[in-house]
Design an enzyme around this catalytic site. Structure first.
Site, PDB file in Angstrom:
ATOM      1  CE  LYS A  54      -3.763  -2.377   2.177  1.00  0.00           C
ATOM      2  NZ  LYS A  54      -4.784  -2.800   3.379  1.00  0.00           N
ATOM      3  CD  GLN A  98      -3.360  -4.168   6.728  1.00  0.00           C
ATOM      4  OE1 GLN A  98      -3.577  -3.192   5.867  1.00  0.00           O
ATOM      5  NE2 GLN A  98      -3.656  -5.382   6.088  1.00  0.00           N
ATOM      6  CG  ASP A 121      -9.735   0.252   5.547  1.00  0.00           C
ATOM      7  OD1 ASP A 121      -9.342  -0.268   4.413  1.00  0.00           O
ATOM      8  OD2 ASP A 121      -8.917   0.110   6.610  1.00  0.00           O
TER       9      ASP A 121
HETATM   10  N1  LIG Z   1      -7.655  -2.030   7.426  1.00  0.00           N
HETATM   11  C1  LIG Z   1      -7.730  -2.959   6.696  1.00  0.00           C
HETATM   12  N2  LIG Z   1      -8.157  -2.733   5.143  1.00  0.00           N
HETATM   13  C2  LIG Z   1      -7.961  -3.811   4.272  1.00  0.00           C
HETATM   14  O1  LIG Z   1      -8.338  -3.622   3.171  1.00  0.00           O
HETATM   15  C3  LIG Z   1      -7.427  -5.041   4.576  1.00  0.00           C
HETATM   16  C4  LIG Z   1      -6.854  -5.168   5.828  1.00  0.00           C
HETATM   17  N3  LIG Z   1      -6.961  -4.272   6.993  1.00  0.00           N
HETATM   18  N4  LIG Z   1      -6.418  -6.330   6.431  1.00  0.00           N
HETATM   19  C5  LIG Z   1      -6.128  -7.606   5.313  1.00  0.00           C
HETATM   20  C6  LIG Z   1      -7.036  -7.522   4.202  1.00  0.00           C
HETATM   21  C7  LIG Z   1      -6.668  -8.121   2.987  1.00  0.00           C
HETATM   22  N5  LIG Z   1      -6.226  -7.260   1.969  1.00  0.00           N
HETATM   23  C8  LIG Z   1      -5.555  -7.208   0.780  1.00  0.00           C
HETATM   24  C9  LIG Z   1      -5.254  -6.188  -0.050  1.00  0.00           C
HETATM   25  C10 LIG Z   1      -4.615  -6.625  -1.134  1.00  0.00           C
HETATM   26  C11 LIG Z   1      -4.099  -7.813  -1.562  1.00  0.00           C
HETATM   27  C12 LIG Z   1      -3.342  -7.978  -2.615  1.00  0.00           C
HETATM   28  O2  LIG Z   1      -2.815  -7.020  -3.376  1.00  0.00           O
HETATM   29  N6  LIG Z   1      -3.148  -9.215  -3.351  1.00  0.00           N
HETATM   30  C13 LIG Z   1      -2.258  -9.608  -4.405  1.00  0.00           C
HETATM   31  C14 LIG Z   1      -1.124 -10.241  -4.187  1.00  0.00           C
HETATM   32  C15 LIG Z   1      -0.731 -10.419  -2.693  1.00  0.00           C
HETATM   33  C16 LIG Z   1       0.712 -11.287  -2.409  1.00  0.00           C
HETATM   34  O3  LIG Z   1       1.284 -11.248  -3.590  1.00  0.00           O
HETATM   35  O4  LIG Z   1       1.007 -11.456  -1.464  1.00  0.00           O
HETATM   36  C17 LIG Z   1      -3.182 -10.456  -5.144  1.00  0.00           C
HETATM   37  O5  LIG Z   1      -4.167 -10.858  -4.998  1.00  0.00           O
HETATM   38  O6  LIG Z   1      -2.840 -10.382  -6.587  1.00  0.00           O
HETATM   39  C18 LIG Z   1      -4.714  -8.881  -0.701  1.00  0.00           C
HETATM   40  C19 LIG Z   1      -5.250  -8.635   0.522  1.00  0.00           C
HETATM   41  C20 LIG Z   1      -6.580  -6.133   2.567  1.00  0.00           C
HETATM   42  N7  LIG Z   1      -7.145  -6.243   3.836  1.00  0.00           N
END
Ligand SMILES: Nc1nc(=O)c2c([nH]1)NC[C@@H]1CN(c3ccc(C(=O)N[C@@H](CCC(=O)O)C(=O)O)cc3)C=[N+]21
Ligand SMILES: NC(=O)C1=CN([C@@H]2O[C@H](COP(=O)(O)OP(=O)(O)OC[C@H]3O[C@@H](n4cnc5c(N)ncnc54)[C@H](OP(=O)(O)O)[C@@H]3O)[C@@H](O)[C@H]2O)C=CC1
Ligand SMILES: [Mg+2]
Length: 284
Positions: A54, A98, A121
């Site tokens: 992020k 987070q 968020d």
């Molecule tokens: N306050 C808060 N807001 C959130 O939005 C939040 C959170 N907490 N806690 C955890 C979850 C999970 N989450 C993700 C965001 C991006 C990917 C992401 O970019 N994933 C990539 C790859 C990730 C990798 O390579 O590890 C993909 O799916 O292609 C995944 C999961 C946001 N979250």
């Protein structure tokens, strides 16, 4: 026959380009630069990876990211005081704390402490309530990002039967509301749902947000359905897979998101969109 891939990575890159252009324009007009505070408490390794991504996204589009890395021992009062400080800081337009937070912290109290105008968020009850009531507000990044992905397909949402598997506050519930607002007929499934297979078989649009590897067999999918796989499950070998058994589902679906490279990149791109929107609402 096979599903068309919904390329979240490419769609997210396009969104970042648009945002970068908007930031450049704000700069030349002497308008404020969007400021996002990213707060990480403790040493959850998955959270550390997401937070790093992020912050990198912010840098790419020209936002000012303010990093707050706090130890696991941080108290409720200390975190509350930080949120108050960020709420009062005119250079900060978005606050992301987070999740998950350490067990001794009351996460709901922290979410409710964030100024709803800076709640990028979309987790504050005021913003969730506005989504329920179809009023404008900051919308949760993952479900909002899924709606953007759906716009990049030829899925006709009006009157379509959408089935959401999962009812969490951060994904399933706001996802169901987004789909309802788009005039789908919505079914929400969870761990007590009977006959999950029958529900899945009815889905013109299926959104899986469970968190279990290959939980939905590919041959359950209605032929031609649009399948959105929110699940992110890390395998022992380090690979990421979704909640839907991908090879089988690809044979039946009309459109499908990959994991990785589907919903995840949109969650992050939508966070940037929300931060720009919050900036415009706060500063013009
Ligand atoms: N306050 C808060 N807001 C959130 O939005 C939040 C959170 N907490 N806690 C955890 C979850 C999970 N989450 C993700 C965001 C991006 C990917 C992401 O970019 N994933 C990539 C790859 C990730 C990798 O390579 O590890 C993909 O799916 O292609 C995944 C999961 C946001 N979250
Ligand atoms: N791509 C992205 O940007 C994001 C991905 N994720 C991923 O999405 C997944 C879900 O996340 P999240 O919503 O936070 O998870 P939660 O664990 O909070 O919710 C899981 C949901 O799945 C339901 N469920 C569990 N078992 C079953 C079952 N046997 N049958 C039907 N439903 C079941 C639960 O039901 P019940 O309520 O009855 O317990 C619950 O509603 C995870 O893999 C997570 O990593 C999350 C956020 C963003
Ligand atoms: Mg949008």
């Amino acid at each position: 026959m096979g599903a068309q891939i919904i390329d979240g990575k490419a769609i997210a890159a396009g969104i970042r380009d648009t945002i970068q252009t908007a930031v450049t324009e704000r700069r030349s007009n002497n308008q404020s630069i969007p400021g996002l505070a990213v707060v990480l408490v403790g040493d959850n390794s998955a959270s550390a990876v997401y937070v790093r991504m992020k912050r990198r996204d912010c840098e790419q589009v020209g936002f000012a990211a303010q990093d707050h890395d706090l130890p696991t021992s941080t108290t409720q009062d200390e975190l509350t005081a930080l949120v108050d400080e960020l709420n009062a800081d005119p250079a900060i337009h978005g606050i992301l704390v987070q999740l998950p937070l350490p067990d001794h912290i009351d996460a709901q109290a922290i979410i409710e402490r964030i100024d709803p105008a800076k709640d990028v968020d979309g987790f504050h009850p005021q913003n969730v309530g506005r989504l329920v009531l179809r009023l404008p507000g900051l919308r949760s990044c993952t479900p909002h990002g899924v709606m953007t992905l759906l716009e990049h397909t030829d899925t006709d949402l009006v009157g379509a039967h959408a089935v959401v598997i999962g009812q969490s506050n951060i994904v399933g519930r706001p996802m169901a509301l987004e789909l309802l607002n788009a005039r789908c007929t919505v079914t929400v499934c969870h761990s007590r749902t009977r006959d999950l297979q029958d529900q899945v078989a009815q889905a013109d649009v299926l959104v899986a947000a469970v968190g279990r590897t290959a939980f939905i067999p590919g041959d359950w999918i209605k032929p031609g359905a649009t399948v959105i796989d929110v699940g992110i499950n890390r395998q022992e070998d380090g690979r990421l897979v979704g909640d839907v058994e991908a090879d089988g589902a690809m044979q039946r679906a009309g459109w499908m998101t990959p994991v990785p490279g589907g919903v995840g990149p949109l969650t992050r791109a939508t966070l940037l969109e929300n931060t720009l929107e919050a900036t415009r609402q706060l500063d013009g």
